[in-house]
Write a protein that holds these residues in place. Structure first.
Motif, PDB file in Angstrom:
ATOM      1  N   SER A 145      84.533  28.179  23.580  1.00 13.18           N
ATOM      2  CA  SER A 145      83.780  28.643  22.657  1.00 13.18           C
ATOM      3  C   SER A 145      82.423  28.063  23.661  1.00 13.18           C
ATOM      4  O   SER A 145      82.134  27.375  24.861  1.00 13.18           O
ATOM      5  N   ILE A 146      81.433  28.323  23.175  1.00 12.01           N
ATOM      6  CA  ILE A 146      80.801  27.908  24.041  1.00 12.01           C
ATOM      7  C   ILE A 146      79.001  26.980  23.131  1.00 12.01           C
ATOM      8  O   ILE A 146      79.184  26.987  21.650  1.00 12.01           O
ATOM      9  N   THR A 147      78.641  26.688  23.404  1.00 12.37           N
ATOM     10  CA  THR A 147      77.283  25.683  22.831  1.00 12.37           C
ATOM     11  C   THR A 147      75.999  25.633  23.751  1.00 12.37           C
ATOM     12  O   THR A 147      75.796  25.596  24.860  1.00 12.37           O
ATOM     13  N   LYS A 148      74.747  25.637  22.821  1.00 14.81           N
ATOM     14  CA  LYS A 148      73.236  25.981  23.677  1.00 14.81           C
ATOM     15  C   LYS A 148      72.369  24.621  22.346  1.00 14.81           C
ATOM     16  O   LYS A 148      72.286  24.753  21.928  1.00 14.81           O
ATOM     17  N   LYS A 149      71.863  24.785  23.488  1.00 16.70           N
ATOM     18  CA  LYS A 149      70.713  23.649  23.432  1.00 16.70           C
ATOM     19  C   LYS A 149      69.522  23.910  23.863  1.00 16.70           C
ATOM     20  O   LYS A 149      69.352  24.893  25.372  1.00 16.70           O
ATOM     21  N   GLY A 150      68.247  24.347  23.373  1.00 11.21           N
ATOM     22  CA  GLY A 150      66.567  23.867  24.587  1.00 11.21           C
ATOM     23  C   GLY A 150      66.453  22.167  24.591  1.00 11.21           C
ATOM     24  O   GLY A 150      65.945  21.064  23.217  1.00 11.21           O
ATOM     25  N   PHE A 151      65.389  22.226  25.495  1.00 14.55           N
ATOM     26  CA  PHE A 151      64.684  21.793  25.463  1.00 14.55           C
ATOM     27  C   PHE A 151      63.186  21.117  26.361  1.00 14.55           C
ATOM     28  O   PHE A 151      63.171  22.088  27.061  1.00 14.55           O
ATOM     29  N   ASP A 152      62.523  19.995  26.135  1.00 17.15           N
ATOM     30  CA  ASP A 152      61.220  20.051  26.806  1.00 17.15           C
ATOM     31  C   ASP A 152      60.849  20.254  27.768  1.00 17.15           C
ATOM     32  O   ASP A 152      61.967  19.482  28.517  1.00 17.15           O
ATOM     33  N   LYS A 153      59.890  19.327  28.603  1.00 15.36           N
ATOM     34  CA  LYS A 153      59.490  19.612  29.799  1.00 15.36           C
ATOM     35  C   LYS A 153      59.923  18.032  30.243  1.00 15.36           C
ATOM     36  O   LYS A 153      60.153  17.247  31.453  1.00 15.36           O
ATOM     37  N   ASN A 154      60.264  16.756  28.974  1.00 14.81           N
ATOM     38  CA  ASN A 154      60.496  15.748  29.099  1.00 14.81           C
ATOM     39  C   ASN A 154      61.599  15.611  29.039  1.00 14.81           C
ATOM     40  O   ASN A 154      62.691  14.476  29.414  1.00 14.81           O
ATOM     41  N   ASN A 155      63.000  16.711  29.215  1.00 17.46           N
ATOM     42  CA  ASN A 155      64.465  16.678  28.818  1.00 17.46           C
ATOM     43  C   ASN A 155      65.234  16.054  28.009  1.00 17.46           C
ATOM     44  O   ASN A 155      65.577  15.855  27.536  1.00 17.46           O
ATOM     45  N   LYS A 156      63.983  16.505  26.290  1.00 16.23           N
ATOM     46  CA  LYS A 156      64.588  15.957  25.315  1.00 16.23           C
ATOM     47  C   LYS A 156      64.270  17.292  24.644  1.00 16.23           C
ATOM     48  O   LYS A 156      64.287  18.502  24.473  1.00 16.23           O
ATOM     49  N   PRO A 157      65.329  16.557  23.701  1.00 12.62           N
ATOM     50  CA  PRO A 157      66.108  17.743  22.794  1.00 12.62           C
ATOM     51  C   PRO A 157      64.627  19.043  21.825  1.00 12.62           C
ATOM     52  O   PRO A 157      63.555  18.089  21.351  1.00 12.62           O
ATOM     53  N   VAL A 158      64.170  19.873  22.196  1.00 18.18           N
ATOM     54  CA  VAL A 158      62.605  20.700  20.996  1.00 18.18           C
ATOM     55  C   VAL A 158      63.258  21.033  19.926  1.00 18.18           C
ATOM     56  O   VAL A 158      64.370  21.506  19.840  1.00 18.18           O
ATOM     57  N   THR A 159      62.353  20.872  19.195  1.00 17.12           N
ATOM     58  CA  THR A 159      62.193  20.786  17.632  1.00 17.12           C
ATOM     59  C   THR A 159      61.200  22.156  17.113  1.00 17.12           C
ATOM     60  O   THR A 159      61.610  22.478  16.008  1.00 17.12           O
ATOM     61  N   ASP A 160      60.063  22.302  18.181  1.00 12.02           N
ATOM     62  CA  ASP A 160      59.151  23.213  18.040  1.00 12.02           C
ATOM     63  C   ASP A 160      57.917  22.842  19.401  1.00 12.02           C
ATOM     64  O   ASP A 160      58.515  22.020  19.845  1.00 12.02           O
ATOM     65  N   VAL A 161      57.392  24.315  19.027  1.00 10.85           N
ATOM     66  CA  VAL A 161      56.649  24.269  20.223  1.00 10.85           C
ATOM     67  C   VAL A 161      54.927  24.811  20.653  1.00 10.85           C
ATOM     68  O   VAL A 161      55.089  25.240  19.214  1.00 10.85           O
ATOM     69  N   GLN A 162      54.695  24.212  21.570  1.00 10.63           N
ATOM     70  CA  GLN A 162      52.900  25.684  21.794  1.00 10.63           C
ATOM     71  C   GLN A 162      52.962  26.680  22.708  1.00 10.63           C
ATOM     72  O   GLN A 162      54.192  26.472  23.199  1.00 10.63           O
ATOM     73  N   ILE A 163      52.613  27.800  22.289  1.00  6.72           N
ATOM     74  CA  ILE A 163      52.438  28.769  22.848  1.00  6.72           C
ATOM     75  C   ILE A 163      51.938  28.273  24.499  1.00  6.72           C
ATOM     76  O   ILE A 163      51.485  27.533  24.252  1.00  6.72           O
ATOM     77  N   GLY A 164      52.865  29.001  25.608  1.00  6.67           N
ATOM     78  CA  GLY A 164      52.953  28.362  26.772  1.00  6.67           C
ATOM     79  C   GLY A 164      53.540  27.158  27.517  1.00  6.67           C
ATOM     80  O   GLY A 164      53.601  26.655  28.632  1.00  6.67           O
ATOM     81  N   ASP A 165      54.679  26.608  26.139  1.00  6.27           N
ATOM     82  CA  ASP A 165      55.588  25.264  26.540  1.00  6.27           C
ATOM     83  C   ASP A 165      56.530  26.586  27.321  1.00  6.27           C
ATOM     84  O   ASP A 165      56.949  27.473  26.945  1.00  6.27           O
ATOM     85  N   ILE A 166      56.934  25.784  28.496  1.00  9.84           N
ATOM     86  CA  ILE A 166      58.672  26.207  28.801  1.00  9.84           C
ATOM     87  C   ILE A 166      59.834  25.064  28.468  1.00  9.84           C
ATOM     88  O   ILE A 166      59.727  24.318  28.451  1.00  9.84           O
ATOM     89  N   VAL A 167      60.844  26.329  27.903  1.00 10.82           N
ATOM     90  CA  VAL A 167      61.757  25.320  27.177  1.00 10.82           C
ATOM     91  C   VAL A 167      63.281  25.739  28.462  1.00 10.82           C
ATOM     92  O   VAL A 167      63.336  26.541  28.743  1.00 10.82           O
ATOM     93  N   THR A 168      63.857  24.560  28.524  1.00 12.28           N
ATOM     94  CA  THR A 168      64.851  24.671  29.393  1.00 12.28           C
ATOM     95  C   THR A 168      66.339  24.789  28.193  1.00 12.28           C
ATOM     96  O   THR A 168      66.509  23.594  27.441  1.00 12.28           O
TER      97      THR A 168
END
Length: 527
Positions: free
Chosen positions: A179-202
């Motif tokens: 299996s695999i797991t996938k997650k998204g993180f913001d610029k502060n390495n916090k789990p991403v819940t929502d974004v603004q246009i222009g944000d970069i998600v890791t």
């Protein structure tokens, strides 16, 4: 004669004693049965099945209690030597080495199983466990020391077991498909819940290094609202090889700082192309087959792939992307996992600019939007930059950009917008899309013609309900239908100096003076 009888009696006694001793010391192995039962999560999908493979490594010659006499199964002699990496040892030494598996400095059962199967050997016995069932019983097994392997499974799926003389043994294996797991993180390495246009998600895609598979491929498709960027956040052009980061660590409990960066040595690449369907989305394909098959000594370790994507002007509330794993050894029976989704929503604010009676939409009002600075009332700092016109605006992807004909801070209301924009079809005359959840301040910088400028800034709150919906509030009151209503009051018309109103007053005053003079003259004549 008497001596001969005594001698014969003695010999018979010795034979009987030896016979009894032999029976008491050892029992032949005979045949037995084995039940393999499964436990665990992440099981195979309906209609799929596990293959249980049994390799009889050793024959059981005899046994008594916990004492066993073994001989090597000649079918596997050379394969076992290669798996143990000791090709110049005797059969007795091989048996001793098998007994040391799982001891310190020796291979684990899974590592040994991987190495043995890598020799291309055939199994003695196979059993099938279909999805929905949790066990299989294999009968009439020759007595022996068996290696039991669960196919189509992740690491740590092998065990060793003695099978003897109808003992009806049972082994339990953990049923976990790769299996695999996938997650998204913001610029502060916090789990991403929502974004603004222009944000970069890791984004991170994680998998456990499994046993050998001829196919082990990850496919990740992103929506139109995201754009791949290289790991250094530089622009990426499709098609091509994306800049990624690949790390390896012992297990999920190992601290992140102990990850080994294998980006340059792994040979793992992320190939980006467009999907060949009407959606024309960006698709990333990562083929891990060669790496896994060449690194079977790393079975059970955690492999993590990191890549970055930028939220672009096409982002919507429903924004999400997903990754799936395809694996298997039979081209006709490739297993595809359920997609792992990461939601990265962005939200719109719809505005209805109207008069006191709400009889018409007021066009020509100008607004600027500010991030909340914590003061509770102010709209200060730098206004948020947007692009767009005709009442429809989006957050600009680069907030450091210079103001020009395209990049602006002022947004102008129009007559009612009746086209569908970001989940609303009519009922508003200004919309701003691409905001993440949080608090903002809306400042009117120019009122509609004939109306007074708003004295106070308007507090706008965007709430992510985490269930695919959102909530907009104006000054801490929920906006009906998520449309913010803003009312302007008209200015009062005052008399103008030197205008017709003044002339009328002057004429009336002159007439009154004339009437007073006439009455005064008549009274004087009468007297």
């Amino acid at each position: 004669m008497k001596k001969l009888k005594k001698f014969l009696a003695m010999m018979i006694s010795m034979v009987m004693v030896l016979s009894m001793a032999t029976v008491g010391f050892a029992t032949t192995g005979g045949t037995g049965s084995l039940t393999v039962q499964l436990t665990g999560e992440n099981k195979l999908d309906s209609g799929k099945s596990h293959t249980v493979k049994l390799y009889k490594l050793l024959n059981i010659v005899s046994y008594s209690g916990d004492k066993y006499s073994y001989s090597l199964n000649g079918d596997y002699t050379e394969a076992i030597k290669k798996a143990l990496k000791k090709e110049s040892i005797s059969n007795d030494e091989i048996i001793a080495e098998i007994g040391k598996i799982n001891e310190s400095s020796n291979p684990t059962t899974q590592q040994f199983a991987n190495a043995l199967e890598a020799q291309g050997i055939s199994t003695n016995i196979e059993g099938k466990i279909t999805s929905g069932n949790n066990s299989v019983t294999i009968n009439n097994l020759e007595a022996g020391y068996y290696l039991i392997v669960l196919d189509n499974a992740k690491a740590i799926q092998a065990t060793l077991k003695n099978v003897v003389n109808d003992n009806n043994g049972t082994v339990t294996l953990k049923e976990e498909a790769p299996s695999i797991t996938k997650k998204g993180f913001d610029k502060n390495n916090k789990p991403v819940t929502d974004v603004q246009i222009g944000d970069i998600v890791t984004y991170t895609i994680t998998t456990t290094i499994p046993k050998k598979f001829t196919k082990y491929t990850i496919t990740d498709i992103i929506t139109k609202g995201l754009s791949f960027v290289n790991f250094d956040e530089s622009e990426f052009t499709v098609p091509g090889k994306l800049g990624i980061k690949v790390t390896l660590k012992e297990n999920t409990n190992t601290p992140e700082e102990n990850e080994e960066d294998i980006t340059q040595t792994s040979g793992i690449e992320a190939n980006i192309e467009k999907t060949k369907d009407e959606k024309n989305q960006d698709k990333m394909t990562i083929d891990l087959s060669n790496y896994i098959n060449s690194n079977q000594d790393k079975v059970g370790k955690i492999l993590t792939i990191r890549y970055k994507a930028k939220v672009n002007e096409n982002a919507l509330v429903t924004e999400k992307n997903s990754a799936k794993l395809e694996y298997g050894n039979d081209p006709d029976k490739i297993i595809t996992t359920k997609p792992e989704e990461v939601k990265t929503p962005t939200f719109p604010v719809h505005i209805k600019k109207t008069d006191e009676g709400e009889t018409s939409f007021l066009e020509g009002a100008e607004f600027e939007l500010y991030h909340d600075n914590g003061s509770g009332t102010a709209a200060t700092g730098t206004a948020i930059k947007v692009t767009g016109d005709s009442g429809v605006y989006k957050i600009h992807t680069d907030q450091s950009a210079e103001i020009n004909e395209t990049v602006k801070t002022k947004m102008v209301t129009v007559k009612e917008i009746t086209t569908d924009n970001f989940d609303k079809n009519g009922g508003y005359n200004l919309v701003i899309n691409g905001l993440k959840a949080g608090t903002y301040w809306l400042k009117e910088t120019k009122a509609p013609d004939g109306y007074n400028l708003l004295k106070n800034n308007i507090k706008i709150t965007v709430k992510n309900n985490k269930d695919g919906s959102y909530e907009i509030s104006k000054d801490d009151t929920k906006a009906e239908n998520n449309i913010v209503k803003i009312v302007n009051t008209p200015g009062s018309q005052l008399p103008e100096t030197g205008g017709t109103g003044t002339l009328l007053l002057t004429a009336v005053g002159a007439l009154l003076v004339a009437v007073a003079m006439i009455r005064f003259m008549r009274r004087k004549q009468e007297n």
